[in-house]
Write an enzyme that holds these catalytic residues in place. Structure first.
Site, mmCIF file in Angstrom:
data_model
loop_
_atom_site.group_PDB
_atom_site.id
_atom_site.type_symbol
_atom_site.label_atom_id
_atom_site.label_comp_id
_atom_site.label_asym_id
_atom_site.label_seq_id
_atom_site.Cartn_x
_atom_site.Cartn_y
_atom_site.Cartn_z
ATOM 1 N N CYS A 81 0.800 -1.228 0.000
ATOM 2 C CA CYS A 81 0.000 0.000 0.000
ATOM 3 C C CYS A 81 0.827 1.269 0.000
ATOM 4 C CB CYS A 81 -0.921 0.012 1.228
ATOM 5 S SG CYS A 81 -0.030 0.150 2.792
ATOM 6 N N GLU A 119 -7.130 -6.000 -0.716
ATOM 7 C CA GLU A 119 -7.214 -4.991 0.363
ATOM 8 C C GLU A 119 -6.113 -3.965 0.162
ATOM 9 O OE1 GLU A 119 -5.615 -3.425 4.249
ATOM 10 O OE2 GLU A 119 -4.692 -4.798 2.811
ATOM 11 N N ARG A 170 -9.852 2.297 11.627
ATOM 12 C CA ARG A 170 -8.929 1.859 10.568
ATOM 13 C C ARG A 170 -9.721 1.666 9.283
ATOM 14 N NH1 ARG A 170 -3.858 0.015 11.205
ATOM 15 N NH2 ARG A 170 -2.852 -1.115 9.498
ATOM 16 N N ARG A 172 -10.004 0.924 5.376
ATOM 17 C CA ARG A 172 -9.316 0.254 4.287
ATOM 18 C C ARG A 172 -10.297 -0.045 3.164
ATOM 19 N NH1 ARG A 172 -5.666 1.994 6.694
ATOM 20 N NH2 ARG A 172 -3.726 0.995 7.336
#
Length: 432
Positions: A81, A119, A170, A172
């Site tokens: 990422c 993800e 969080r 994502r």
């Protein structure tokens, strides 16, 4: 044909996506077999081997041919990422880590599995936008177009862990696809929890000089939810001068520092200098006197420079690779210490969620334990990501923090995988 789902786990980390996927498969009555795990980080491989001792971990996926991968039903990948993250340089496909998406595309194209779960960080959604008003940038558009081009029906959504019974904010993005219908990601469970529910009790607390100084000025109850950094203000922020970390500070000097902290972020100073604004301008004596006209201002400032609460620097101009001090402009006073410069950066509030935990600052996150404070334990860290208590994590704390800061939240993946499995006809699911 048995009821066994075969999958591959790419950029596996410590196997968080696998954990959530296998839990969802178990709920649906499927057995699971991982036919390939790819990971290159040595300490992540150690954890994978602790939890899956009978499996081989393969290395760099760019060195593994598609033909050598056994047939499988699903591809799982938390592809790197940093290329899309606000914590990195946001180069996207210009970054070699960004191009690792094309390894996923290569395998999907050649192996044609039933579906996949991908993800990444929330920043992927808007990365490389043509217009700031655009909801989706060109990078995500490219990814979705390529996946659609392979014949998959795609769904994607940004999901926040705090809605899945995990006390961590969080966000994502999850991208899922199947050869059947598009999975429905629109109804997350909305289960909340707080940090206090995952905290262990009675562990060894810190007795460092920094922590002693902090506790000399604040009670443990006062520290709930506090951040310790000098370049931001606000009720929930403690500065180095509040605890007199670098030496004694008078009340006048504290007031002065707090005023400089606010004023240095105003755009009018850049206009006066004739340069592009940046958040945190150095201010000249004349600038400061305009909002804090104290009789002994120069003396107060000189003392703060000597003690290193302030530093003297020129305003910075834009240059090709960033910014550089322009020595043709007058020297000014600026705050010295940045976000990650202190031993303790944040004390978690047991009654609230934790902020997004990232690898680079996990060792600076503390919790209250009895009459003291300490680092998060690795078990607490695992709980903040929803890992089961049975998960093995025998590793040095610093390496453990690095792994946790880059992992996924297991209950979120379970929800995504559950949605994926619901979108597929059972009788057509499994590899022959």
């Amino acid at each position: 044909m048995d009821d066994t789902i075969r999958f591959i786990d790419l950029f596996a980390g410590i196997g968080g996506i696998r954990q959530g996927f296998e839990l969802a498969c178990k709920k649906h009555g499927y057995k699971t077999t991982c036919v390939l795990t790819s990971e290159i980080k040595p300490h992540a491989i150690r954890i994978l081997q602790q939890n899956h001792p009978n499996e081989k971990v393969s290395g760099d996926i760019t060195q593994i041919s598609s033909s050598s991968i056994p047939d499988f039903d699903f591809l799982l990948a938390g592809f790197p990422c940093q290329a899309f993250s606000s914590a990195g340089r946001r180069l996207g496909f210009l970054d070699t880590r960004g191009t690792l998406f094309f390894e996923i595309e290569r395998i999907l194209s050649e192996k044609k599995p039933r579906g996949f779960i991908l993800e990444n960080v929330e920043g992927l959604v808007t990365h490389d936008r043509v217009d700031r008003k655009d909801k989706v940038g060109r990078t995500l558009t490219t990814i979705l177009d390529r996946l659609n081009g392979l014949g998959y029906n795609i769904s994607w959504k940004v999901l926040d862990a705090k809605n899945f019974g995990v006390p961590q904010e969080r966000k994502r993005i999850y991208i899922v696809g199947t050869k059947d219908s598009s999975p429905n990601l629109q109804s997350p469970p909305l289960i909340t929890s707080s940090v206090g529910e995952i905290i262990e009790k009675g562990l060894v607390t810190s007795d460092s000089d920094f922590v002693k100084l902090l506790l000399n000025h604040y009670t443990t109850d006062d520290l709930y939810g506090k951040a310790i950094k000098d370049k931001r203000g606000g009720y929930d922020n403690i500065h180095s001068w509040d605890i007199e970390l670098k030496g004694k500070v008078s009340e006048e000097q504290k007031t002065l520092l707090n005023q400089i902290l606010k004023e240095r972020r105003k755009k009018k100073w850049a206009e006066q200098y004739g340069i592009d604004w940046m958040d945190g301008m150095p201010l000249t004596l004349e600038n400061i006197r305009s909002f804090y006209d104290h009789n002994n201002l120069e003396k107060l400032l000189a003392d703060l420079v000597e003690k290193k609460y302030l530093k003297m620097e020129h305003p910075k101009k834009k240059v090709e690779n960033g910014r550089k001090q322009d020595e043709t402009l007058p020297l000014g006073y600026n705050i010295v210490t940045g976000k990650m410069s202190f031993e303790v950066n944040k004390i978690l509030d047991p009654n609230k969620c934790a902020p997004t935990l990232v690898a680079m600052d996990m060792k600076h996150i503390y919790v209250v334990d009895g009459i003291g404070i300490r680092n998060l334990s690795l078990r607490e860290g695992l709980r903040l990501f929803g890992y089961p208590e049975s998960f093995k994590f025998e590793i040095e704390k610093e390496l453990g923090y690095d792994l946790l800061g880059n992992t996924v939240v297991v209950p979120v993946v379970t929800f995504v995988a559950d949605s994926l499995l619901k979108a597929i006809t059972r009788s057509e699911l499994l590899v022959s």
